[in-house]
Structure formats: C-alpha cells, structure tokens
Write an enzyme that holds these catalytic residues in place. Structure first.
Site, short mmCIF file in Angstrom:
data_model
loop_
_atom_site.label_atom_id
_atom_site.label_comp_id
_atom_site.label_asym_id
_atom_site.label_seq_id
_atom_site.Cartn_x
_atom_site.Cartn_y
_atom_site.Cartn_z
CD GLU A 124 -3.03 -0.75 -0.14
OE1 GLU A 124 -3.04 0.37 -0.67
OE2 GLU A 124 -3.74 -1.69 -0.55
CE1 TYR A 142 -7.43 2.80 -0.70
CE2 TYR A 142 -5.05 2.99 -0.45
CZ TYR A 142 -6.15 2.32 -0.94
OH TYR A 142 -5.98 1.17 -1.64
CG ASP A 147 -9.01 3.68 -4.88
OD1 ASP A 147 -10.22 3.63 -5.24
OD2 ASP A 147 -8.14 2.98 -5.41
#
Ligand code: SF4
Length: 289
Positions: free
Chosen positions: A34, A117, A135
C-alpha cells in the site's frame, strides 16, 4: 439494490491475480504494497515489492536497517519520502506493537505515513475487516453507478465513506470483495476517460447509464503536472546521484546533475527539509543514516 452482488461475482471471475491477493500473504506485505501503490502503478510495484519483502520480511528486519538503506532500495519508485515513512512505520510497529501490524483503523492511523485510505486498506485487505475503503477509482464508480454523475466531486471523507459503507453487505467475505472489486472495476473497466460500459457488470443498474450518460457539469478535471523539467525530476536526479555513492558527494559534483542553479538548489533544499538528504555545501551530501 446495492452494487455489491454484481461487483462480487464479477471480481471473483475477473480480479487480477496480484501478489497481495494470494492466500496467506502477510499483513506486513500488504502494508508495504500500500505504501508503494500510493503513487506508483501496479506493474512497477510488483517486482520491487518482491525484492523488498525478500530483504525485509518483517517490520523488525526493516527497523534494524538504517533509514538510508530504505531510501536506497526504494530506488526509482518515485516520491521517496514514502521510503522514510515506511522505515519509521516499521520502527513504530516494532516498538509499540511487538512487530505485529495492527488491524484496528485508529491504531493504524497513529503510525507514521499512514493516512485514512491506507489504514482502511490494510484493515480490509490484510485482516478482512468490514470497513469502507475509498480511493479515486472507487469514488468514480460510486459517482457513476450510484449517484448518476459523470465524474466524482472533490474527495470528502464525510460523504464518500458513508456512501461506500451503504454498499457493503454484512457478510465479511462479500464486504471484502465489494471493496476490492469496486476498486478493481474502477481501475480496469470504469476508467476516467473511457468507461467500457458494455463489459461492465453494473451496466443494467448504473445510474449514470440509466440517466442517458449526462455530461460532466462541474469544474474541469485536474490534469497531472508535467514531470520533465519539474522540481520532482531534479529531486529524483539528485537522489539518484546520492544513492549511487557510499560516501558524501561534494556539492560541486551535484552541480553537474542539473544545470539550473536556482532550481537545483531549491530541489536540494527540499530534500534536506524532507529528511531524505543530509549534509552541507562544505561537507558534501548523502542519504540519512
Ligand atoms: S456501466 Fe459504465 S459508467 Fe456505469 S459503472 Fe459500469 S463502466 Fe462505469
């Protein structure tokens, strides 16, 4: 009717076979992926992620290395401040969480370099929690399929998260695949410039299609800034020169990297300010320890 049932069955058939979707992929791997995916496309992330996890398979192993090694290994992934943040995050996980990546969104949010996020993505993709993840791709699918708009408005957590949550089923596996599948649909089918509605599992229920595909009537889309000639490019070139050297690089050598003195000085000063570079004109410059 929510978008979930159609998305879940489409995703189970069509989702890409990405490393972080393999059964048993470690939470630490999801966290690293991520960080890398924050600004870098999937195809460039995959080989770098594999090499990274081979070298640093746990948060403790990265925390035990100097931050300069993380910046060096980040190589040309771009936005290198992420490497420093990832290192700081590994240190915090080691010191405060016994080397285990937390699963709680609030605990994740308290770690360096982790925003809303990323915290939600780790909670969902590593631990299967039922929380909404939003997102750019998800916002676009929700705007079109649920709200009937050609383009999403500006990001707004207080509006975006409840809207995605309203689409999540109670079943944990289905909620996971609704999050992942909506993101995947936005990346592969419901793209920004040319959505492929004929291939989309939502076509029959998509509010934007049912409204006759009205044109976008909000502010124009933001276009990406040019990389060539930008301060980002100069920062990348300066870091590249420092990565290649094990000893401090004299300021005169950095002069060769970019001819415009004002821009080069500005880029170097910003790297020092960000903690990615240490040094002075007299002592030379290098990566932080
Ligand atoms: S039908 Fe078209 S606009 Fe609607 S969600 Fe699918 S690709 Fe996007």
């Amino acid at each position: 009717m929510t978008i979930s049932p159609a998305i879940v069955s489409w995703f189970r058939e069509n989702g890409r076979d990405l490393p972080w979707r393999q059964p048993g992929f470690p939470a630490w791997g999801t966290l690293v992926s991520e960080f890398m995916l924050q600004q870098t496309p999937v195809v460039r992330v995959i080989p770098k992620l594999e090499a990274w996890l081979e070298r640093w398979p746990t948060p403790e192993s990265l925390a035990a290395s100097p931050a300069s090694e993380a910046v060096r290994a980040w190589d040309r992934l771009g936005y290198p401040r992420r490497a420093l943040n990832l290192h700081a995050c590994a240190v915090a996980i080691t010191e405060k969480h016994g080397g285990v990546v937390p699963s709680d969104v609030d605990e994740l949010l308290a770690l360096p370099g982790i925003g809303d996020y990323t915290a939600r993505a780790i909670a969902v993709f590593a631990y299967g929690k039922r929380v909404p993840v939003v997102d750019t791709n998800v916002r676009r699918v929700l705007a079109r399929a649920v709200e009937g708009l050609a383009e999403p408005g500006s990001p707004h957590a207080k509006r975006d998260l409840p809207l995605m949550e309203s689409q999540l089923p109670d079943d944990l596996a289905d909620a996971h695949d609704t999050n992942a599948g909506t993101m995947e649909l936005g990346a592969l089918v419901c793209t920004a410039r040319s959505p492929r509605c004929a291939e989309c599992p939502l076509e029959a229920q998509c509010a934007w299609v049912l409204r006759g595909r009205p044109a976008h009537d909000g502010p124009p889309r933001r276009t990406q800034k040019k990389y060539e000639g930008s301060d980002r490019q100069v920062r990348g070139l300066l870091l590249g020169a420092l990565r290649a050297s094990e000893i401090p690089v004299p300021a005169s050598e950095l002069d060769e990297v970019w001819g415009d003195d004002v821009q080069r000085s500005r880029a170097l000063a910003s790297l020092v300010r960000d903690g990615l570079v240490v040094g002075t004109p007299s002592a030379g410059y290098g990566l932080p320890d």
